[in-house]
Design an enzyme around this catalytic site. Sequence first.
Site, mmCIF file in Angstrom:
data_model
loop_
_atom_site.group_PDB
_atom_site.id
_atom_site.type_symbol
_atom_site.label_atom_id
_atom_site.label_comp_id
_atom_site.label_asym_id
_atom_site.label_seq_id
_atom_site.Cartn_x
_atom_site.Cartn_y
_atom_site.Cartn_z
ATOM 1 N N ARG A 120 3.961 -36.804 59.384
ATOM 2 C CA ARG A 120 4.326 -37.544 60.599
ATOM 3 C C ARG A 120 3.813 -36.810 61.839
ATOM 4 N NH1 ARG A 120 10.502 -39.217 61.966
ATOM 5 N NH2 ARG A 120 10.885 -36.996 62.222
ATOM 6 N N ARG A 153 6.332 -32.350 64.858
ATOM 7 C CA ARG A 153 7.607 -31.779 65.309
ATOM 8 C C ARG A 153 7.913 -30.509 64.521
ATOM 9 N NH1 ARG A 153 11.900 -36.633 65.202
ATOM 10 N NH2 ARG A 153 13.112 -34.939 64.324
#
Length: 216
Positions: A120, A153
Amino acid sequence: MKIIMLGAPGAGKGTYAKKLKGKYNLTHISTGDLLREAIVQKTPTGLKAKELMDKGELVPDEMIRDLLKEKLDKIETGIILDGFPRTIEQAEMLKEIAEIDAVLKFDVEKETVLRRLANRITCKDCGEIFHTISIKPEVEGICDKCQGELYQREDDKEETILNRLKTYKEKTAPLEDFYKNLGILKNINANLDMSDPKITVVEECQEILDEIENKL
Ligand code: AMP
């Protein structure tokens, strides 16, 4: 209309919240995004939250309550809550201030989560979510929506993902029974990749929201 998106990290809560909010005029509230904003702004809350988030732990309920209160006071539309509540205490707190119409529970297997989160990438500026394999941005490293920079992240690294899954099981999964007992839990199979043409997840959610909207 007030909706909760419930499910393990990587289940697709944020992605589907973004796809649904427009049609139903809902404000998307992600407590994770609020915390990441606080980190960027280096507020006292942000500084305290960062350490816990990087480890895959939850931040204290009071911190979330203060962040949300400020946000909820300003909203005049319906809401779609993403990443909140995450504990029974938070659910009890929410019950005092809002009547929830439905909880969409995104069912997802551990392997799917690991594969999705490890790939992601998220926009630093607007929070839009991409995937290096299934939802590629048009230009590598750049957000299609706002041209912001895409990054992985800190808590999407494998070791932290495993701890986030453990935290979900211990602290958040009990909410499934909490909302089942209130008769508002709706289970959705979210294992398919979002780029799969056969995918009906958004339509399944829309059917539920249409039904609620018709009753309001
Ligand atoms: P998310 O973006 O929803 O995956 O959240 C990222 C991280 O923010 C979580 O792993 C927690 O550390 C923290 N967080 C977000 N929402 C909450 C919440 N409602 N309660 C406690 N911690 C939260």
